[in-house]
Scaffold this motif. Structure first.
Motif, PDB file in Angstrom:
ATOM      1  N   ASN A  30       0.819  -1.215   0.000  1.00 38.63           N
ATOM      2  CA  ASN A  30       0.000   0.000   0.000  1.00 38.63           C
ATOM      3  C   ASN A  30       0.853   1.267   0.000  1.00 38.63           C
ATOM      4  N   GLU A  31       1.565   1.467  -1.086  1.00 36.31           N
ATOM      5  CA  GLU A  31       2.385   2.665  -1.197  1.00 36.31           C
ATOM      6  C   GLU A  31       1.501   3.903  -1.246  1.00 36.31           C
ATOM      7  N   LYS A  32       2.020   4.976  -0.752  1.00 36.99           N
ATOM      8  CA  LYS A  32       1.247   6.210  -0.622  1.00 36.99           C
ATOM      9  C   LYS A  32       0.630   6.638  -1.948  1.00 36.99           C
ATOM     10  N   THR A  33       1.400   6.620  -3.025  1.00 37.43           N
ATOM     11  CA  THR A  33       0.870   7.053  -4.323  1.00 37.43           C
ATOM     12  C   THR A  33      -0.283   6.156  -4.767  1.00 37.43           C
ATOM     13  N   TYR A  34      -0.180   4.876  -4.519  1.00 39.57           N
ATOM     14  CA  TYR A  34      -1.248   3.930  -4.878  1.00 39.57           C
ATOM     15  C   TYR A  34      -2.523   4.243  -4.089  1.00 39.57           C
ATOM     16  N   VAL A  35      -2.367   4.430  -2.787  1.00 39.76           N
ATOM     17  CA  VAL A  35      -3.522   4.702  -1.920  1.00 39.76           C
ATOM     18  C   VAL A  35      -4.208   6.002  -2.337  1.00 39.76           C
ATOM     19  N   VAL A  36      -3.432   7.060  -2.504  1.00 40.81           N
ATOM     20  CA  VAL A  36      -3.991   8.364  -2.872  1.00 40.81           C
ATOM     21  C   VAL A  36      -4.700   8.279  -4.225  1.00 40.81           C
ATOM     22  N   ASN A  37      -4.043   7.662  -5.211  1.00 40.89           N
ATOM     23  CA  ASN A  37      -4.661   7.554  -6.551  1.00 40.89           C
ATOM     24  C   ASN A  37      -5.938   6.709  -6.520  1.00 40.89           C
ATOM     25  N   ARG A  38      -5.919   5.660  -5.768  1.00 43.43           N
ATOM     26  CA  ARG A  38      -7.107   4.789  -5.713  1.00 43.43           C
ATOM     27  C   ARG A  38      -8.283   5.519  -5.058  1.00 43.43           C
ATOM     28  N   ILE A  39      -8.021   6.243  -3.983  1.00 41.71           N
ATOM     29  CA  ILE A  39      -9.101   6.975  -3.304  1.00 41.71           C
ATOM     30  C   ILE A  39      -9.620   8.095  -4.204  1.00 41.71           C
ATOM     31  N   ARG A  40      -8.713   8.850  -4.824  1.00 41.59           N
ATOM     32  CA  ARG A  40      -9.133   9.949  -5.713  1.00 41.59           C
ATOM     33  C   ARG A  40      -9.982   9.415  -6.876  1.00 41.59           C
ATOM     34  N   THR A  41      -9.532   8.333  -7.471  1.00 45.28           N
ATOM     35  CA  THR A  41     -10.281   7.726  -8.587  1.00 45.28           C
ATOM     36  C   THR A  41     -11.676   7.309  -8.140  1.00 45.28           C
TER      37      THR A  41
END
Length: 185
Positions: A170-181
């Motif tokens: 759960n890398e930060k960029t993955y988490v942020v992008n998934r939530i934003r999407t």
């Protein structure tokens, strides 16, 4: 016929039959051996090619894993499972989703879910209206009834439900992008 006559007759007969038998065996072994060699050669070649392909495949996999690790190490995002997972997610949500009201340990009963349903780890709200619920889940808990009930309550109310497995990086960029999407979808 006497004893010696029988021995001589049987000996000659056995000798002849043994000789014929040995001769036939030699001929058959030669022909059969040749045929076996002919049959085994392509099989042996195929096994050699298969072993070469397996080695090449293993080398390619090793290279792919190394490339992935190099990319991960190159700064594609900090890993959120190091240390306290929930605290790491909380930090990301507070900083990257500051325009949302953030609530923790939200009961699904708040949106009409059952009292059996598992609480959401985080809720993202705008003007008091729930926009997304996030659940941090160990690998073996996503199929049990409390999880399914919580997920179902979101679906029934048209609210985004996101689950992050705590045993994955759960890398930060993955988490942020998934939530934003999910919020924009």
């Amino acid at each position: 016929m006497g004893f010696f006559d029988k021995v001589i007759k049987n000996g000659i007969g056995n000798g002849i039959s043994n000789g014929i038998s040995n001769g036939i065996s030699s001929v058959l072994e030669g022909k059969v051996g040749e045929k076996l060699t002919e049959a085994m050669t392509p099989l042996s070649d195929a096994v050699s090619r298969m072993a070469d392909n397996a080695t090449a495949f293993a080398d390619a996999q090793d290279e792919a894993v190394k490339n992935y690790q190099d990319q991960s190490a190159a700064g594609s995002g900090e890993c959120l499972i190091d240390g306290n997972v929930e605290a790491n997610f909380l930090t990301v949500l507070r900083t990257d989703f500051a325009d949302y009201e953030l609530r923790q340990n939200v009961s699904p009963m708040e949106i009409g879910g059952s009292n059996v349903a598992r609480n959401y780890t985080f809720g993202l709200y705008q003007s008091g209206i729930p926009k997304a619920f996030i659940m941090l889940t160990p690998h073996n808990r996503y199929q049990n009834r409390p999880f399914r009930d919580a997920k179902s309550a979101c679906k029934g109310n048209g609210i985004v439900f996101l689950n992050f497995f705590t045993h994955f990086s759960n890398e930060k960029t993955y988490v942020v992008n998934r939530i934003r999407t999910a919020l924009n979808g």
